[in-house]
Design a protein around this motif. Structure first.
Motif, PDB file in Angstrom:
ATOM      1  N   PRO A   1       0.810  -1.226   0.000  1.00  0.00           N
ATOM      2  CA  PRO A   1       0.000   0.000   0.000  1.00  0.00           C
ATOM      3  C   PRO A   1       0.843   1.275   0.000  1.00  0.00           C
ATOM      4  CG  PRO A   1      -0.134  -1.136   2.124  1.00  0.00           C
ATOM      5  CD  PRO A   1       0.523  -2.076   1.171  1.00  0.00           C
ATOM      6  N   VAL A   2       2.059   1.220   0.536  1.00  0.00           N
ATOM      7  CA  VAL A   2       2.929   2.399   0.508  1.00  0.00           C
ATOM      8  C   VAL A   2       3.331   2.717  -0.935  1.00  0.00           C
ATOM      9  CG1 VAL A   2       5.167   3.343   1.200  1.00  0.00           C
ATOM     10  CG2 VAL A   2       3.808   2.037   2.848  1.00  0.00           C
ATOM     11  N   ILE A   3       3.740   1.698  -1.679  1.00  0.00           N
ATOM     12  CA  ILE A   3       4.105   1.894  -3.087  1.00  0.00           C
ATOM     13  C   ILE A   3       2.901   2.386  -3.886  1.00  0.00           C
ATOM     14  CG2 ILE A   3       4.812   0.705  -5.199  1.00  0.00           C
ATOM     15  CD1 ILE A   3       6.503  -1.138  -3.427  1.00  0.00           C
ATOM     16  N   GLU A   4       1.735   1.804  -3.625  1.00  0.00           N
ATOM     17  CA  GLU A   4       0.520   2.222  -4.330  1.00  0.00           C
ATOM     18  C   GLU A   4       0.183   3.676  -4.019  1.00  0.00           C
ATOM     19  OE1 GLU A   4      -2.797   2.405  -6.676  1.00  0.00           O
ATOM     20  OE2 GLU A   4      -1.162   0.944  -6.671  1.00  0.00           O
ATOM     21  N   ALA A   5       0.344   4.084  -2.771  1.00  0.00           N
ATOM     22  CA  ALA A   5       0.083   5.475  -2.392  1.00  0.00           C
ATOM     23  C   ALA A   5       1.049   6.425  -3.101  1.00  0.00           C
ATOM     24  CB  ALA A   5       0.205   5.641  -0.876  1.00  0.00           C
ATOM     25  N   ALA A   6       2.313   6.029  -3.193  1.00  0.00           N
ATOM     26  CA  ALA A   6       3.301   6.854  -3.894  1.00  0.00           C
ATOM     27  C   ALA A   6       2.938   6.988  -5.367  1.00  0.00           C
ATOM     28  CB  ALA A   6       4.686   6.252  -3.734  1.00  0.00           C
ATOM     29  N   HIS A   7       2.474   5.892  -5.982  1.00  0.00           N
ATOM     30  CA  HIS A   7       2.047   5.952  -7.381  1.00  0.00           C
ATOM     31  C   HIS A   7       0.832   6.869  -7.539  1.00  0.00           C
ATOM     32  CE1 HIS A   7       4.031   1.860  -8.615  1.00  0.00           C
ATOM     33  NE2 HIS A   7       4.900   2.785  -8.277  1.00  0.00           N
ATOM     34  N   GLN A   8      -0.130   6.770  -6.624  1.00  0.00           N
ATOM     35  CA  GLN A   8      -1.329   7.610  -6.696  1.00  0.00           C
ATOM     36  C   GLN A   8      -0.965   9.086  -6.591  1.00  0.00           C
ATOM     37  OE1 GLN A   8      -4.013   6.274  -3.645  1.00  0.00           O
ATOM     38  NE2 GLN A   8      -4.389   4.296  -4.615  1.00  0.00           N
ATOM     39  N   LEU A   9      -0.066   9.417  -5.668  1.00  0.00           N
ATOM     40  CA  LEU A   9       0.320  10.820  -5.493  1.00  0.00           C
ATOM     41  C   LEU A   9       1.126  11.306  -6.690  1.00  0.00           C
ATOM     42  CD1 LEU A   9       0.309  13.362  -3.855  1.00  0.00           C
ATOM     43  CD2 LEU A   9       2.211  12.462  -2.478  1.00  0.00           C
ATOM     44  N   THR A  10       1.982  10.449  -7.234  1.00  0.00           N
ATOM     45  CA  THR A  10       2.730  10.802  -8.444  1.00  0.00           C
ATOM     46  C   THR A  10       1.780  11.208  -9.564  1.00  0.00           C
ATOM     47  OG1 THR A  10       4.636   9.391  -7.931  1.00  0.00           O
ATOM     48  CG2 THR A  10       4.239   9.884 -10.254  1.00  0.00           C
ATOM     49  N   LEU A  11       0.756  10.397  -9.798  1.00  0.00           N
ATOM     50  CA  LEU A  11      -0.212  10.699 -10.852  1.00  0.00           C
ATOM     51  C   LEU A  11      -1.036  11.932 -10.510  1.00  0.00           C
ATOM     52  CD1 LEU A  11      -1.437   7.065 -11.650  1.00  0.00           C
ATOM     53  CD2 LEU A  11       0.137   8.475 -12.993  1.00  0.00           C
ATOM     54  N   ALA A  12      -1.342  12.134  -9.232  1.00  0.00           N
ATOM     55  CA  ALA A  12      -2.176  13.271  -8.814  1.00  0.00           C
ATOM     56  C   ALA A  12      -1.482  14.604  -9.039  1.00  0.00           C
ATOM     57  CB  ALA A  12      -2.556  13.129  -7.335  1.00  0.00           C
ATOM     58  N   ILE A  13      -0.151  14.624  -9.035  1.00  0.00           N
ATOM     59  CA  ILE A  13       0.577  15.879  -9.267  1.00  0.00           C
ATOM     60  C   ILE A  13       1.063  15.992 -10.708  1.00  0.00           C
ATOM     61  CG2 ILE A  13       1.273  16.073  -6.849  1.00  0.00           C
ATOM     62  CD1 ILE A  13       4.093  15.152  -7.713  1.00  0.00           C
ATOM     63  N   GLY A  14       0.597  15.068 -11.554  1.00  0.00           N
ATOM     64  CA  GLY A  14       0.988  15.122 -12.962  1.00  0.00           C
ATOM     65  C   GLY A  14       2.328  14.490 -13.246  1.00  0.00           C
TER      66      GLY A  14
END
Length: 282
Positions: free
Chosen positions: A261-274
């Protein structure tokens, strides 16, 4: 006094979205626009494509793809290279993307992601960036457990003894990494702290390969942290997101499970900031 609209009654407040906003069925979508966006998104990932190649790879008729491309070209979103006879993303796409980035706040975008991460893991979620050779903690969502990690916004922590710090160091340009390591003291905080640049570099290589880092009681005895990097549009690691907790809960046996879930959260935030998600590498 209430506002009146031609004497027919109170004027309704302007709505930001219509009724049925959550209804994503076909009746509320524009199929031609949706198809155009598919072509646009595909071209953005696979630039320099001929019309025939795009048509074949997307299983669309050449006539349909051509009409879409010409329409997008009229808005500057794509452009045609006459010499190579291929299509590329146009300058207007960059302008629009830049407008999105100007309104994007890393902390604001991170809050819902961090909240979900805390709920998924039961541990405190943290957000940090590199600041003059240290980790600067920007935000935290605390767990409801009585024993928990605490890194209030503004806290600075040495990068070599931090999950977020090591996640950022692992993706740092080698020359910059060498300069940073030469300028800092790899201080021992516990008997698990890494105090050798050579040992640290070996740890960083493992972090790149597995996609996450672990502060294994390297800053505080009895506390463990699992972190992953957040990337910007240039694939540069600009932040880290982590969970922290006591070793009684974040045990060595739990590291693999909690890392997902930590890696998934990092991916989600990466996409959220473009940003661009970067996969683990050796």
């Amino acid at each position: 006094m209430d506002s009146q609209d031609n004497g027919s009654g109170p004027r309704r407040k302007a709505r930001g979205r219509p009724r049925g906003w959550d209804d994503k069925t076909a009746q509320n979508t524009i199929k031609s626009l949706d198809r155009a966006m598919e072509v646009f998104e595909y071209l953005s990932e696979e630039q320099g494509k001929a019309l025939s190649t795009l048509s074949e790879e997307m299983s669309q008729s050449p006539a349909t793809v051509y009409r879409i491309l010409v329409t997008l070209e009229g808005r500057g979103l794509v452009e045609f290279d006459h010499d190579e006879q291929v299509w590329h993303i146009g300058p207007k796409a960059f302008v629009i993307g830049s407008r999105f980035l100007r309104r994007t706040s890393l902390v604001d975008r991170a809050r819902p992601v961090m909240r979900k991460l805390m709920e998924a893991t039961g541990e405190t979620a943290n957000l940090g960036v590199e600041k003059e050779g240290s980790v600067l903690f920007l935000s935290q969502v605390e767990t409801h457990a009585s024993i928990r990690a605490f890194f209030p916004p503004g806290t600075l922590s040495p990068m070599h003894a931090s999950g977020i710090g090591k996640a950022l160091l692992a993706h740092m340009d080698e020359d910059r990494l060498d300069r940073l390591l030469a300028a800092v003291d790899l201080q021992a905080f516990t008997d698990r702290s890494i105090t050798s640049a050579e040992t640290l570099k070996k740890d960083l290589a493992s972090i790149r390969a597995q996609g996450f880092s672990v502060d294994n009681e390297e800053k505080n005895t009895g506390m463990r942290c699992i972190a992953a990097p957040v990337f910007d549009i240039n694939r540069e690691a600009i932040a880290g997101i982590s969970v922290s907790g006591p070793t009684s809960r974040v045990s060595e046996a739990e590291i693999e499970r909690l890392s997902r879930p930590v890696i998934e959260a990092a991916h989600q935030l990466t996409l959220a900031i473009g940003g661009t998600v970067t996969l683990p590498r050796s």
